[in-house]
Design a protein around this motif. Structure first.
Motif, PDB file in Angstrom:
ATOM      1  N   TRP A 120       0.871  -1.202   0.000  1.00  0.00           N
ATOM      2  CA  TRP A 120       0.000   0.000   0.000  1.00  0.00           C
ATOM      3  C   TRP A 120       0.893   1.232   0.000  1.00  0.00           C
ATOM      4  CZ3 TRP A 120      -4.951   0.103  -1.215  1.00  0.00           C
ATOM      5  CH2 TRP A 120      -5.631   1.317  -1.096  1.00  0.00           C
ATOM      6  N   GLY A 121       1.199   1.738  -1.183  1.00  0.00           N
ATOM      7  CA  GLY A 121       2.017   2.938  -1.293  1.00  0.00           C
ATOM      8  C   GLY A 121       3.204   2.707  -2.209  1.00  0.00           C
ATOM      9  N   LYS A 122       3.497   3.741  -3.029  1.00  0.00           N
ATOM     10  CA  LYS A 122       4.607   3.651  -3.976  1.00  0.00           C
ATOM     11  C   LYS A 122       5.692   4.647  -3.594  1.00  0.00           C
ATOM     12  CE  LYS A 122       1.470   2.672  -7.875  1.00  0.00           C
ATOM     13  NZ  LYS A 122       0.200   2.638  -7.148  1.00  0.00           N
TER      14      LYS A 122
ATOM     15  N   ASP B 146      -5.633   5.519  -6.494  1.00  0.00           N
ATOM     16  CA  ASP B 146      -5.845   6.880  -5.978  1.00  0.00           C
ATOM     17  C   ASP B 146      -5.752   6.922  -4.458  1.00  0.00           C
ATOM     18  OD1 ASP B 146      -6.205   7.681  -8.551  1.00  0.00           O
ATOM     19  OD2 ASP B 146      -8.393   7.755  -8.452  1.00  0.00           O
ATOM     20  N   ALA B 147      -6.309   5.890  -3.813  1.00  0.00           N
ATOM     21  CA  ALA B 147      -6.325   5.906  -2.345  1.00  0.00           C
ATOM     22  C   ALA B 147      -4.913   5.767  -1.774  1.00  0.00           C
ATOM     23  CB  ALA B 147      -7.232   4.793  -1.816  1.00  0.00           C
TER      24      ALA B 147
ATOM     25  N   ALA C 256      -0.655   8.409   1.325  1.00  0.00           N
ATOM     26  CA  ALA C 256       0.714   8.934   1.472  1.00  0.00           C
ATOM     27  C   ALA C 256       0.688  10.439   1.712  1.00  0.00           C
ATOM     28  CB  ALA C 256       1.526   8.603   0.224  1.00  0.00           C
ATOM     29  N   GLN C 257      -0.258  11.131   1.064  1.00  0.00           N
ATOM     30  CA  GLN C 257      -0.280  12.591   1.168  1.00  0.00           C
ATOM     31  C   GLN C 257      -0.963  13.111   2.418  1.00  0.00           C
ATOM     32  OE1 GLN C 257      -2.081  13.668  -2.563  1.00  0.00           O
ATOM     33  NE2 GLN C 257      -0.122  13.690  -3.672  1.00  0.00           N
ATOM     34  N   THR C 258      -1.973  12.379   2.921  1.00  0.00           N
ATOM     35  CA  THR C 258      -2.776  12.982   4.001  1.00  0.00           C
ATOM     36  C   THR C 258      -2.873  12.164   5.284  1.00  0.00           C
ATOM     37  OG1 THR C 258      -4.909  12.015   3.337  1.00  0.00           O
ATOM     38  CG2 THR C 258      -4.265  14.053   2.226  1.00  0.00           C
ATOM     39  N   SER C 259      -2.518  10.875   5.252  1.00  0.00           N
ATOM     40  CA  SER C 259      -2.699  10.101   6.488  1.00  0.00           C
ATOM     41  C   SER C 259      -1.474  10.256   7.383  1.00  0.00           C
ATOM     42  CB  SER C 259      -2.913   8.622   6.171  1.00  0.00           C
ATOM     43  OG  SER C 259      -2.971   7.885   7.378  1.00  0.00           O
ATOM     44  N   PRO C 260      -1.690  10.700   8.635  1.00  0.00           N
ATOM     45  CA  PRO C 260      -0.534  10.839   9.531  1.00  0.00           C
ATOM     46  C   PRO C 260       0.048   9.476   9.894  1.00  0.00           C
ATOM     47  CG  PRO C 260      -2.588  11.228  10.719  1.00  0.00           C
ATOM     48  CD  PRO C 260      -2.954  11.080   9.263  1.00  0.00           C
TER      49      PRO C 260
ATOM     50  N   ILE D 175      -5.347   3.823   5.969  1.00  0.00           N
ATOM     51  CA  ILE D 175      -6.291   4.338   4.960  1.00  0.00           C
ATOM     52  C   ILE D 175      -7.370   5.193   5.643  1.00  0.00           C
ATOM     53  CG2 ILE D 175      -8.063   3.668   3.284  1.00  0.00           C
ATOM     54  CD1 ILE D 175      -6.325   1.113   2.749  1.00  0.00           C
ATOM     55  N   MET D 176      -7.850   4.733   6.787  1.00  0.00           N
ATOM     56  CA  MET D 176      -8.914   5.486   7.477  1.00  0.00           C
ATOM     57  C   MET D 176      -8.409   6.822   8.007  1.00  0.00           C
ATOM     58  SD  MET D 176     -11.445   2.754   9.311  1.00  0.00           S
ATOM     59  CE  MET D 176     -10.392   1.365   9.640  1.00  0.00           C
ATOM     60  N   GLY D 177      -7.079   6.971   8.038  1.00  0.00           N
ATOM     61  CA  GLY D 177      -6.504   8.253   8.464  1.00  0.00           C
ATOM     62  C   GLY D 177      -6.465   9.287   7.352  1.00  0.00           C
ATOM     63  N   CYS D 178      -6.957   8.940   6.164  1.00  0.00           N
ATOM     64  CA  CYS D 178      -6.953   9.912   5.048  1.00  0.00           C
ATOM     65  C   CYS D 178      -7.891  11.087   5.328  1.00  0.00           C
ATOM     66  CB  CYS D 178      -7.458   9.243   3.752  1.00  0.00           C
ATOM     67  SG  CYS D 178      -6.265   8.184   2.952  1.00  0.00           S
ATOM     68  N   ARG D 179      -7.602  12.198   4.701  1.00  0.00           N
ATOM     69  CA  ARG D 179      -8.507  13.356   4.739  1.00  0.00           C
ATOM     70  C   ARG D 179      -8.702  13.863   3.327  1.00  0.00           C
ATOM     71  NH1 ARG D 179      -7.453  17.508   9.405  1.00  0.00           N
ATOM     72  NH2 ARG D 179      -8.194  15.721  10.551  1.00  0.00           N
TER      73      ARG D 179
END
Ligand code: PMV
Length: 339
Positions: free
Chosen positions: A25-27, A195-196, A201-205, A248-252
């Motif tokens: 999960w993540g590149k 996309d997720a 990577a961009q928004t989940s702490p 994933i649930m940490g995304c905003r």
């Protein structure tokens, strides 16, 4: 049009989906599809994708998915993949691509792994690329990350690697495992995994924690498999999946793939364990929960799940073959190519 591209060349390949025990999960490199960390999965013997690629005298690639012209985005991705194959082979020939998934409609099970593994094997053969399993997995990776692992049979690790050449699938030894897929989903995913992953990577702490933790899980998983320790395999599998979903649930804005029903199935698996049947859960980018057990317990696990919740659609899966060429004229689902 060159003489070479006028020659019609055809190949048909078949590949099966895989379910990861340690998730990708993540590149770290989106162009080359290099993962942020390594992952490890079991290629299954259910839901194969069969793909035929014909080199044709045409101006553009034509893509047919399950008997109908493929949606625009699907076709765009296949063309980008074929551009890479053309670059590697030095051919400019366009292709007619005919791909069939056997995942039941509405099952919500990802088919990009089997899809791009079959596409890589068929395209390499049609364009005359001489690739071994490592080379095929490297090519499949460019279509979809999880496809890297479906090149190989059974247990396979996708090494994070140093670069394009070393981020490949490697075979892994371990106990004989099986899975039961609880098909809970009958709708579209809220967001594609592609996309997720970017949003995580961009928004989940929690993303950095996820990457560090999954790299450590891969080492623990390899040790557990080598030691034939199914309890450790199961515990790492379930925890790794829930950590991915937590990140994933940490995304905003928030993204959530697991449903209340998914958690019910995780609870059901815990109650089967409490009753002495060793089975653990995992879930990809969707609500379907996949039960992981020893191959020897597969029938018992399937029967216990069916008894506990008769409304659950279940699909039992064993370790499956790697992606391979088939003879499209041969009868039967697993005829190997003789050529
Ligand atoms: O199918 P892809 O390559 O976009 O990635 C999917 C990732 C998961 O299925 C959620 C996890 C995995 O390792 O297969």
């Amino acid at each position: 049009m060159t003489t070479e591209s006028m020659n019609t060349t055809t190949a048909t390949a078949r590949a099966h989906p895989n379910i990861a025990l340690v998730k990708y999960w993540g590149k770290r490199d989106r162009a080359l599809m290099l993962p942020a960390a390594g992952s490890l999965s079991l290629t299954l013997d259910v839901f194969p994708t069969t793909t035929t690629i014909d080199l044709v005298d045409a101006d553009e690639d034509a893509v047919v998915l399950n008997g109908s012209p493929a949606p625009a985005e699907f076709t765009r991705r296949v063309r980008a993949f074929l551009d890479l194959v053309r670059e590697m082979s030095g051919s400019e020939a366009r292709a007619s691509v005919d791909t069939h998934n056997t995942v039941p409609t509405g099952a919500g099970l990802a088919s990009s792994a089997s899809g791009y593994a079959a596409m890589a094997v068929a395209a390499a053969a049609a364009y005359g690329l001489d690739l071994d399993a490592a080379g095929l997995s490297r090519l499949a990776r460019r279509g979809s990350g999880s496809a890297t692992r479906s090149i190989l049979p059974g247990l396979a690790m996708w090494a994070a690697g140093e670069d394009d050449e070393t981020s490949i699938a490697l075979p892994v030894e371990g106990p004989e495992l099986a899975m039961v897929v609880a098909v809970l989903d009958d709708g579209e995913k809220p967001m594609s995994s592609r996309d997720a992953m970017v949003l995580t990577a961009q928004t989940s702490p929690y993303y950095d924690g996820w990457v560090a933790s999954t790299a450590a899980d891969l080492d623990l998983m390899r040790a557990a498999l080598a030691a034939d320790d199914f309890t450790a395999v199961g515990e790492i599998t379930e925890s790794n999946a829930l950590r991915m979903h937590a990140a994933i649930m940490g995304c905003r804005p928030p993204v959530r793939y697991l449903s209340p029903k998914s958690f019910e199935v995780f609870d059901l698996l815990a109650s089967l364990r409490a009753d002495g049947l060793e089975v653990y859960g995992t879930a990809d980018a969707g609500p379907n929960v996949v039960a992981v057990c020893r191959l020897a317990d597969l029938e018992r696990v399937e029967a216990a799940l069916a008894a506990a919740d008769p409304s659950l659609p279940l699909v039992a899966a064993r370790p499956g073959p790697g992606a391979h060429l088939i003879d499209p004229t041969a009868v039967g689902p697993s005829e190997e190519a003789t050529a």
